[in-house]
Design a protein around this motif. Structure first.
Motif, short mmCIF file in Angstrom:
data_model
loop_
_atom_site.label_atom_id
_atom_site.label_comp_id
_atom_site.label_asym_id
_atom_site.label_seq_id
_atom_site.Cartn_x
_atom_site.Cartn_y
_atom_site.Cartn_z
N ASP A 39 0.85 -1.19 0.00
CA ASP A 39 0.00 0.00 0.00
C ASP A 39 0.88 1.24 0.00
O ASP A 39 2.08 1.15 -0.25
CB ASP A 39 -0.97 -0.02 1.18
N MET A 40 0.29 2.39 0.29
CA MET A 40 1.04 3.64 0.18
C MET A 40 2.25 3.71 1.11
O MET A 40 3.17 4.48 0.85
CB MET A 40 0.13 4.85 0.37
N ALA A 41 2.29 2.92 2.15
CA ALA A 41 3.43 2.94 3.06
C ALA A 41 4.72 2.48 2.37
O ALA A 41 5.80 2.98 2.69
CB ALA A 41 3.16 2.06 4.28
N ASP A 42 4.60 1.56 1.42
CA ASP A 42 5.80 0.97 0.81
C ASP A 42 5.84 1.01 -0.71
O ASP A 42 6.83 0.60 -1.31
CB ASP A 42 5.94 -0.49 1.26
N SER A 43 4.80 1.48 -1.34
CA SER A 43 4.74 1.40 -2.80
C SER A 43 5.83 2.22 -3.49
O SER A 43 6.37 1.80 -4.52
CB SER A 43 3.36 1.80 -3.31
N ASP A 44 6.19 3.37 -2.94
CA ASP A 44 7.25 4.17 -3.57
C ASP A 44 8.58 3.42 -3.54
O ASP A 44 9.32 3.42 -4.53
CB ASP A 44 7.40 5.53 -2.89
N ARG A 45 8.89 2.77 -2.43
CA ARG A 45 10.15 2.01 -2.33
C ARG A 45 10.14 0.84 -3.30
O ARG A 45 11.16 0.55 -3.94
CB ARG A 45 10.39 1.53 -0.90
N LYS A 77 0.19 1.78 -8.83
CA LYS A 77 1.17 2.79 -9.25
C LYS A 77 2.56 2.18 -9.30
O LYS A 77 3.31 2.38 -10.27
CB LYS A 77 1.14 3.98 -8.30
N ALA A 78 2.95 1.42 -8.28
CA ALA A 78 4.29 0.79 -8.26
C ALA A 78 4.44 -0.18 -9.43
O ALA A 78 5.50 -0.21 -10.08
CB ALA A 78 4.52 0.07 -6.93
N ILE A 79 3.41 -0.96 -9.70
CA ILE A 79 3.45 -1.90 -10.82
C ILE A 79 3.65 -1.15 -12.13
O ILE A 79 4.46 -1.53 -12.97
CB ILE A 79 2.16 -2.75 -10.85
N LEU A 80 2.94 -0.04 -12.28
CA LEU A 80 3.06 0.76 -13.51
C LEU A 80 4.39 1.48 -13.61
O LEU A 80 4.92 1.64 -14.71
CB LEU A 80 1.89 1.74 -13.61
N VAL A 81 4.95 1.90 -12.48
CA VAL A 81 6.29 2.50 -12.48
C VAL A 81 7.30 1.47 -13.00
O VAL A 81 8.16 1.80 -13.82
CB VAL A 81 6.68 2.99 -11.06
N GLY A 82 7.15 0.23 -12.55
CA GLY A 82 8.04 -0.83 -13.04
C GLY A 82 7.85 -1.09 -14.52
O GLY A 82 8.83 -1.27 -15.26
N ALA A 83 6.61 -1.09 -14.98
CA ALA A 83 6.33 -1.31 -16.40
C ALA A 83 6.93 -0.20 -17.25
O ALA A 83 7.54 -0.45 -18.30
CB ALA A 83 4.83 -1.40 -16.64
N ARG A 84 6.80 1.03 -16.79
CA ARG A 84 7.35 2.17 -17.53
C ARG A 84 8.87 2.12 -17.57
O ARG A 84 9.49 2.35 -18.61
CB ARG A 84 6.87 3.48 -16.89
N ALA A 85 9.49 1.79 -16.45
CA ALA A 85 10.95 1.69 -16.40
C ALA A 85 11.44 0.59 -17.32
O ALA A 85 12.44 0.76 -18.03
CB ALA A 85 11.42 1.43 -14.96
N ALA A 86 10.74 -0.54 -17.34
CA ALA A 86 11.12 -1.64 -18.23
C ALA A 86 11.01 -1.20 -19.69
O ALA A 86 11.91 -1.47 -20.50
CB ALA A 86 10.23 -2.86 -17.97
#
Length: 130
Positions: A39-45, A77-86
């Motif tokens: 959740d929002m506590a750890d998604s940015d990391r 959001k974290a999943i999509l950040v990973g997809a964008r970085a890939a």
């Protein structure tokens, strides 16, 4: 965490607020396994780790979700950040063994049609929450 310093026999394990993340670097892939609640506590990391994985020079980034029992919009959001970085690094991005609520969230958001989802039957499945 420096991903290039990791080797397959020595995965890095991080205990965050609501989840545990393990990063395993192999010659052809980086696997980021998330267990617990994201959740929002750890998604940015987690997003930062996925960016590092995509930049590691390995051709495949795998986000192992079998141990994930809860995900909210910040997890998406974290999943999509990973997809964008890939995508930015020209590497393959796979979501591995999502189930229960996580799988339903991927369906509701339409990500099942936008991302590669891999189901590995030999994987020891995490808890099935509905």
């Amino acid at each position: 965490m420096e991903l290039n310093a990791q080797v397959a026999s020595d995965p890095a394990r991080l205990t965050l607020s609501t989840c545990t993340v393990e990063v395993e670097v192999n010659p052809n892939s980086v696997t980021v396994s998330v267990a617990g609640e994201l959740d929002m506590a750890d998604s940015d990391r987690v997003g930062e780790l996925l960016i590092e994985a995509a930049a590691s020079g390995r051709p495949i980034v795998r986000l192992q979700l079998s141990g994930l029992t809860f995900a909210d919009s910040s997890a998406i959001k974290a999943i999509l950040v990973g997809a964008r970085a890939a995508e930015d690094h020209g590497v393959t991005y796979e979501l591995v063994n999502p189930h229960g609520r996580v799988q339903r969230l991927l369906h509701v958001t339409g990500l099942v049609n936008a991302l590669t989802i891999v189901v590995e039957p030999d994987d020891e499945q995490g808890p099935h929450s509905l």
